[in-house]
Design a protein around this motif. Structure first.
Motif, PDB file in Angstrom:
ATOM      1  N   PHE A 248      33.918  26.501  40.257  1.00  0.00           N
ATOM      2  CA  PHE A 248      34.730  26.983  41.367  1.00  0.00           C
ATOM      3  C   PHE A 248      36.035  27.580  40.852  1.00  0.00           C
ATOM      4  O   PHE A 248      36.434  28.679  41.247  1.00  0.00           O
ATOM      5  CB  PHE A 248      35.001  25.827  42.336  1.00  0.00           C
ATOM      6  CG  PHE A 248      35.898  26.177  43.474  1.00  0.00           C
ATOM      7  CD1 PHE A 248      35.415  26.897  44.551  1.00  0.00           C
ATOM      8  CD2 PHE A 248      37.219  25.764  43.482  1.00  0.00           C
ATOM      9  CE1 PHE A 248      36.243  27.216  45.613  1.00  0.00           C
ATOM     10  CE2 PHE A 248      38.054  26.080  44.529  1.00  0.00           C
ATOM     11  CZ  PHE A 248      37.567  26.805  45.604  1.00  0.00           C
ATOM     12  N   VAL A 249      36.689  26.863  39.954  1.00  0.00           N
ATOM     13  CA  VAL A 249      37.952  27.346  39.395  1.00  0.00           C
ATOM     14  C   VAL A 249      37.718  28.628  38.605  1.00  0.00           C
ATOM     15  O   VAL A 249      38.491  29.589  38.722  1.00  0.00           O
ATOM     16  CB  VAL A 249      38.609  26.253  38.516  1.00  0.00           C
ATOM     17  CG1 VAL A 249      39.775  26.803  37.725  1.00  0.00           C
ATOM     18  CG2 VAL A 249      39.055  25.081  39.379  1.00  0.00           C
ATOM     19  N   ASP A 250      36.655  28.677  37.806  1.00  0.00           N
ATOM     20  CA  ASP A 250      36.342  29.891  37.049  1.00  0.00           C
ATOM     21  C   ASP A 250      36.108  31.079  37.970  1.00  0.00           C
ATOM     22  O   ASP A 250      36.587  32.184  37.695  1.00  0.00           O
ATOM     23  CB  ASP A 250      35.105  29.674  36.167  1.00  0.00           C
ATOM     24  CG  ASP A 250      35.381  28.756  34.990  1.00  0.00           C
ATOM     25  OD1 ASP A 250      36.562  28.553  34.643  1.00  0.00           O
ATOM     26  OD2 ASP A 250      34.393  28.242  34.413  1.00  0.00           O
ATOM     27  N   ASN A 251      35.393  30.877  39.052  1.00  0.00           N
ATOM     28  CA  ASN A 251      35.145  31.963  40.005  1.00  0.00           C
ATOM     29  C   ASN A 251      36.438  32.445  40.645  1.00  0.00           C
ATOM     30  O   ASN A 251      36.632  33.649  40.836  1.00  0.00           O
ATOM     31  CB  ASN A 251      34.151  31.530  41.088  1.00  0.00           C
ATOM     32  CG  ASN A 251      32.744  31.406  40.558  1.00  0.00           C
ATOM     33  OD1 ASN A 251      32.389  32.001  39.553  1.00  0.00           O
ATOM     34  ND2 ASN A 251      31.939  30.621  41.245  1.00  0.00           N
ATOM     35  N   LYS A 252      37.313  31.522  40.989  1.00  0.00           N
ATOM     36  CA  LYS A 252      38.598  31.902  41.577  1.00  0.00           C
ATOM     37  C   LYS A 252      39.433  32.699  40.580  1.00  0.00           C
ATOM     38  O   LYS A 252      40.067  33.687  40.933  1.00  0.00           O
ATOM     39  CB  LYS A 252      39.379  30.658  42.039  1.00  0.00           C
ATOM     40  CG  LYS A 252      38.785  29.989  43.236  1.00  0.00           C
ATOM     41  CD  LYS A 252      38.832  30.909  44.438  1.00  0.00           C
ATOM     42  CE  LYS A 252      38.261  30.217  45.652  1.00  0.00           C
ATOM     43  NZ  LYS A 252      38.191  31.077  46.815  1.00  0.00           N
ATOM     44  N   ILE A 253      39.417  32.281  39.325  1.00  0.00           N
ATOM     45  CA  ILE A 253      40.169  33.006  38.292  1.00  0.00           C
ATOM     46  C   ILE A 253      39.602  34.410  38.117  1.00  0.00           C
ATOM     47  O   ILE A 253      40.352  35.385  38.026  1.00  0.00           O
ATOM     48  CB  ILE A 253      40.154  32.223  36.961  1.00  0.00           C
ATOM     49  CG1 ILE A 253      41.002  30.959  37.095  1.00  0.00           C
ATOM     50  CG2 ILE A 253      40.646  33.089  35.805  1.00  0.00           C
ATOM     51  CD1 ILE A 253      40.901  30.005  35.926  1.00  0.00           C
ATOM     52  N   GLU A 254      38.269  34.531  38.093  1.00  0.00           N
ATOM     53  CA  GLU A 254      37.649  35.847  37.979  1.00  0.00           C
ATOM     54  C   GLU A 254      38.007  36.733  39.167  1.00  0.00           C
ATOM     55  O   GLU A 254      38.292  37.925  38.992  1.00  0.00           O
ATOM     56  CB  GLU A 254      36.127  35.718  37.884  1.00  0.00           C
ATOM     57  CG  GLU A 254      35.629  35.248  36.547  1.00  0.00           C
ATOM     58  CD  GLU A 254      34.109  35.121  36.517  1.00  0.00           C
ATOM     59  OE1 GLU A 254      33.434  35.778  37.341  1.00  0.00           O
ATOM     60  OE2 GLU A 254      33.603  34.366  35.681  1.00  0.00           O
ATOM     61  N   ASP A 255      38.002  36.169  40.369  1.00  0.00           N
ATOM     62  CA  ASP A 255      38.375  36.946  41.559  1.00  0.00           C
ATOM     63  C   ASP A 255      39.798  37.460  41.452  1.00  0.00           C
ATOM     64  O   ASP A 255      40.081  38.626  41.768  1.00  0.00           O
ATOM     65  CB  ASP A 255      38.231  36.090  42.823  1.00  0.00           C
ATOM     66  CG  ASP A 255      36.786  35.811  43.178  1.00  0.00           C
ATOM     67  OD1 ASP A 255      35.889  36.493  42.632  1.00  0.00           O
ATOM     68  OD2 ASP A 255      36.556  34.904  44.015  1.00  0.00           O
ATOM     69  N   ILE A 256      40.699  36.600  40.997  1.00  0.00           N
ATOM     70  CA  ILE A 256      42.108  37.004  40.861  1.00  0.00           C
ATOM     71  C   ILE A 256      42.243  38.085  39.801  1.00  0.00           C
ATOM     72  O   ILE A 256      42.959  39.079  39.994  1.00  0.00           O
ATOM     73  CB  ILE A 256      42.983  35.776  40.524  1.00  0.00           C
ATOM     74  CG1 ILE A 256      43.039  34.830  41.727  1.00  0.00           C
ATOM     75  CG2 ILE A 256      44.374  36.186  40.079  1.00  0.00           C
ATOM     76  CD1 ILE A 256      43.663  33.493  41.455  1.00  0.00           C
ATOM     77  N   GLN A 257      41.548  37.951  38.678  1.00  0.00           N
ATOM     78  CA  GLN A 257      41.614  38.943  37.611  1.00  0.00           C
ATOM     79  C   GLN A 257      41.050  40.282  38.077  1.00  0.00           C
ATOM     80  O   GLN A 257      41.590  41.333  37.739  1.00  0.00           O
ATOM     81  CB  GLN A 257      40.865  38.456  36.374  1.00  0.00           C
ATOM     82  CG  GLN A 257      41.594  37.341  35.648  1.00  0.00           C
ATOM     83  CD  GLN A 257      40.786  36.770  34.489  1.00  0.00           C
ATOM     84  OE1 GLN A 257      39.583  36.973  34.403  1.00  0.00           O
ATOM     85  NE2 GLN A 257      41.460  36.031  33.616  1.00  0.00           N
TER      86      GLN A 257
ATOM     87  N   ARG B 273      40.977  41.401  41.201  1.00  0.00           N
ATOM     88  CA  ARG B 273      41.938  41.993  42.146  1.00  0.00           C
ATOM     89  C   ARG B 273      43.131  42.587  41.410  1.00  0.00           C
ATOM     90  O   ARG B 273      43.639  43.624  41.797  1.00  0.00           O
ATOM     91  CB  ARG B 273      42.419  40.931  43.135  1.00  0.00           C
ATOM     92  CG  ARG B 273      41.494  40.796  44.308  1.00  0.00           C
ATOM     93  CD  ARG B 273      42.096  39.919  45.385  1.00  0.00           C
ATOM     94  NE  ARG B 273      41.321  38.690  45.371  1.00  0.00           N
ATOM     95  CZ  ARG B 273      41.778  37.475  45.483  1.00  0.00           C
ATOM     96  NH1 ARG B 273      43.057  37.271  45.637  1.00  0.00           N
ATOM     97  NH2 ARG B 273      41.006  36.426  45.455  1.00  0.00           N
ATOM     98  N   ASP B 274      43.581  41.923  40.343  1.00  0.00           N
ATOM     99  CA  ASP B 274      44.714  42.423  39.574  1.00  0.00           C
ATOM    100  C   ASP B 274      44.377  43.697  38.828  1.00  0.00           C
ATOM    101  O   ASP B 274      45.215  44.572  38.647  1.00  0.00           O
ATOM    102  CB  ASP B 274      45.217  41.362  38.590  1.00  0.00           C
ATOM    103  CG  ASP B 274      45.926  40.218  39.294  1.00  0.00           C
ATOM    104  OD1 ASP B 274      46.257  40.369  40.496  1.00  0.00           O
ATOM    105  OD2 ASP B 274      46.147  39.168  38.656  1.00  0.00           O
ATOM    106  N   SER B 275      43.117  43.808  38.361  1.00  0.00           N
ATOM    107  CA  SER B 275      42.733  44.998  37.577  1.00  0.00           C
ATOM    108  C   SER B 275      42.493  46.207  38.462  1.00  0.00           C
ATOM    109  O   SER B 275      42.487  47.330  37.982  1.00  0.00           O
ATOM    110  CB  SER B 275      41.484  44.687  36.751  1.00  0.00           C
ATOM    111  OG  SER B 275      40.368  44.470  37.600  1.00  0.00           O
ATOM    112  N   GLU B 276      42.279  46.011  39.752  1.00  0.00           N
ATOM    113  CA  GLU B 276      42.030  47.151  40.650  1.00  0.00           C
ATOM    114  C   GLU B 276      43.268  47.836  41.071  1.00  0.00           C
ATOM    115  O   GLU B 276      44.294  47.845  41.037  1.00  0.00           O
ATOM    116  CB  GLU B 276      41.273  46.683  41.895  1.00  0.00           C
ATOM    117  CG  GLU B 276      39.884  46.240  41.572  1.00  0.00           C
ATOM    118  CD  GLU B 276      39.164  45.667  42.793  1.00  0.00           C
ATOM    119  OE1 GLU B 276      39.778  45.476  43.852  1.00  0.00           O
ATOM    120  OE2 GLU B 276      37.962  45.397  42.684  1.00  0.00           O
TER     121      GLU B 276
END
Length: 122
Positions: free
Chosen positions: A108-117, A119-122
């Motif tokens: 869950f934490v890994d997925n949240k981190i990937e989502d944030i990354q 969003r930041d890269s877009e």
């Protein structure tokens, strides 16, 4: 006249049979939808994915309750072999639940981190 009445009764009978058939079909669809909803709602994987922190907390609490007697020294001294097996099963269950909860929490934490990354890269 009697033929007219018989024809009307026949038509009403057919209409009622069709209505009954529609009602039964709708009921079958409703029951199937409820079954699917209940099975989806109570599916352990989906519950863990939807509420990982709650499940993790519950597993910690359950582990605390299962291990409470060991820590408090409530051994009677004359434990039978079934107590030893029950204790061993309890410890293993607690261990597996904790491992599973930690794995789901980390995913869950890994997925949240990937989502944030992302969003930041877009």
């Amino acid at each position: 006249m009697s033929k007219d009445k018989l024809n009307k009764l026949d038509e009403k009978k057919k209409a009622l049979e069709q209505q009954l058939s529609r009602i039964q079909s709708d009921l079958d669809h409703s029951i199937d939808a409820v079954k699917e909803g209940v099975s989806d709602t109570l599916d352990p994987k989906k519950v863990i994915q939807k509420y990982p922190l709650h499940v993790f907390g519950a597993s910690l609490f359950l582990g605390y309750l299962l291990g409470k007697d060991k820590r408090s020294g409530n051994n009677t001294g004359g434990s039978s072999s079934s107590d030893g097996i029950g204790s061993m099963v309890g410890r293993e269950l607690k261990h597996q639940l904790t491992k599973r909860a930690m794995r789901v929490l980390m995913d869950f934490v890994d997925n949240k981190i990937e989502d944030i990354q992302q969003r930041d890269s877009e």
